[in-house]
Write an enzyme that holds these catalytic residues in place. Structure first.
Site, short mmCIF file in Angstrom:
data_model
loop_
_atom_site.label_atom_id
_atom_site.label_comp_id
_atom_site.label_asym_id
_atom_site.label_seq_id
_atom_site.Cartn_x
_atom_site.Cartn_y
_atom_site.Cartn_z
N SER A 129 0.84 -1.19 0.00
CA SER A 129 0.00 0.00 0.00
C SER A 129 0.88 1.25 0.00
O SER A 129 1.69 1.43 -0.91
CB SER A 129 -0.95 -0.04 1.20
OG SER A 129 -1.98 0.89 1.06
N HIS A 389 -7.74 -5.47 -0.57
CA HIS A 389 -6.45 -4.92 -0.21
C HIS A 389 -5.81 -5.72 0.93
O HIS A 389 -6.40 -5.88 1.99
CB HIS A 389 -6.68 -3.48 0.25
CG HIS A 389 -5.51 -2.57 0.17
ND1 HIS A 389 -4.83 -2.32 -0.99
CD2 HIS A 389 -4.91 -1.80 1.12
CE1 HIS A 389 -3.87 -1.44 -0.76
NE2 HIS A 389 -3.88 -1.12 0.52
#
Length: 461
Positions: A129, A389
């Site tokens: 990320s 994610h």
């Protein structure tokens, strides 16, 4: 734990209306395998995620990573939020302090890791990320090739719209106004005033930049610094740096998951205590207000009309004439995936295909966790979010965002990921493989090359 700086600089962040962190935070933490069969080890340097706003290296557990027993792991801490990224856009408060912390730590690792049994010529830098985007940003320095042998970015790169943003100067002065520095437009006065405030005051001010919940999830992040800034991190937009070819030419892999946009679209499915309805229903009336914040194009548009045209186009493309509700949520999540993660991953691969010299690889992960970030943000378990994610990355580093216990298929994938990292560091020609699949290099390729990883195996797309 090894502390690389003696001065105390805060790394405090805001989370669910509470402050957490440590003012003595510029540290590196070194973990060495209990493996007596060898005297030295390749090194994995780890940059944690958290939208440049929150998180910490300690939040990603290392037991699974260290179980392989073949790599030294070094976790890097860095300043976050306004403490790490406030910028007035001039030399007085240029910004990117968190990135400069990372760079200092990476240089320290290169110079000192041999004292801990590490091999300074075999360093892999990895991140997820914002950590993945940070890895890419570090690579935009040509001399990064003298630090790392290879790099991997999971679900984050420098071109994602939430990474390098415009509008930083306005946010810096608004920060000053909120903490009591008045309406000054003088960056030196603002800097002096901010230095007189406590870390908790500055971090608490982040609440005033949120439109609702934790949106936008990155109000303070990397910026392009002016050329006259002392020790500037980047003075050009990443696209311009890539097109110039003046970046670290080292083997690199980057990725996204098929439903990466579950972060942070899933929070729109949380039921509101006041109405009993999901937050997504409010998008029907607030789409034009909220979309530029949710999807990070508010500061890149010249006029309100431009913003509204973009919002209208996106809504029409992904939802047509349907309303925002639970039934249309997966299409909204797909919009988030494309805009925030997928589109720019493919754009980066295309740019490196044309301007890169060392191998560049891309992969897509599609294997949903039983419970991951989607369920955590939505605070419900009745929605199938798909592969969101972190579903891949947290097979390597344990995290409370998903359940710790792995399924049998995930254990196999986890072992394959660990072997992939180890082999990538040691590869003499930058070859990358996952299980039986060899990644295809994008450099000089006629089209974008992606490897798909699922519970049933892997294959080139």
């Amino acid at each position: 734990m090894v502390r690389c700086l003696d001065n105390k600089i805060p790394c405090i962040w805001i989370l669910e209306r509470k402050l957490a962190g440590d003012e003595d935070c510029l540290t590196v933490s070194i973990y060495k395998p209990k493996n007596s069969s060898r005297k030295s080890f390749p090194v994995a340097a780890f940059i944690h995620g958290g939208a440049f706003m929150f998180g910490g290296s300690s939040e990603d557990g290392h037991d699974r990573f260290m179980s392989d027993g073949n790599l030294i792991l070094v976790k890097i801490s860095y300043r976050l939020g306004p403490l790490g990224f406030a910028s007035t856009g001039d030399a007085n408060l240029s910004g990117n302090f968190g990135l400069k912390d990372q760079r200092l730590a990476l240089l320290w690792i290169k110079q000192n890791i041999a004292s801990f049994g590490g091999e300074p010529d075999n360093i892999l830098v990895i991140g997820h990320s914002a950590g993945g985007a940070s890895v890419h940003l570090q690579m935009l320095h040509e001399d990064f090739r003298n630090v790392a042998k290879a790099a991997i970015s999971f679900s984050g790169n420098a071109l994602d719209p939430w990474v390098v943003q415009q509008g930083g100067r306005g946010r810096a002065f608004e920060l000053g106004r909120i903490v009591g520095c008045g309406q000054t437009s003088d960056s030196l006065k603002l800097k002096k005033c901010l230095k007189s405030k406590s870390a908790s005051e500055i971090v608490s001010a982040v609440r005033s930049f949120l439109v609702f919940s934790y949106v936008p999830f990155t109000p303070f992040g990397p910026v392009v610094e002016p050329a006259d800034a002392p020790e500037a991190f980047i003075t050009q937009h990443p696209i311009d740096i890539i097109q110039s070819g003046k970046f670290a030419q080292i083997p690199w892999a980057l990725s996204y998951t098929t439903e990466d946009g579950g972060y942070n679209a899933a929070l729109l499915l949380e039921k509101q205590s006041s109405t009993g309805q999901e937050l997504i229903e409010e998008l029907n009336d607030r789409w034009f207000d909220w979309a530029p914040y949710l999807l990070f194009y508010r500061d890149s548009m010249t006029t309100i009309k431009d913003m509204d045209d973009c919002s209208r186009k996106l809504r029409q493309e992904y939802l047509g004439d349907r309303r925002f509700n639970v039934e249309s949520y997966l299409d909204l999540q797909r919009l988030f995936t494309d805009v925030l993660f997928k589109n720019e991953t493919e754009k980066v691969l295309d740019l490196y295909r044309k301007h890169g010299k060392s191998p560049v690889y891309g992969f897509v992960y599609d294997n949903p966790a039983n419970a991951g970030i989607g369920q955590a943000l939505a605070k419900r378990t009745d929605i199938h979010f798909g592969t969101v994610h972190g579903d891949d990355y947290f097979l390597i580093f344990e995290n409370s965002a998903r359940e710790f216990q792995l399924r049998s298929d995930e254990k196999i994938i986890s072992r394959n990921f660990l072997k992939m990292l180890n082999d990538f560091i040691l590869s003499e020609n930058g070859t990358l493989a996952f299980d039986t699949c060899v990644f295809q290099d994008n450099v000089d390729s006629s089209k974008i090359q992606l490897l798909s990883i699922t519970r049933n195996g892997c294959g080139n797309l």
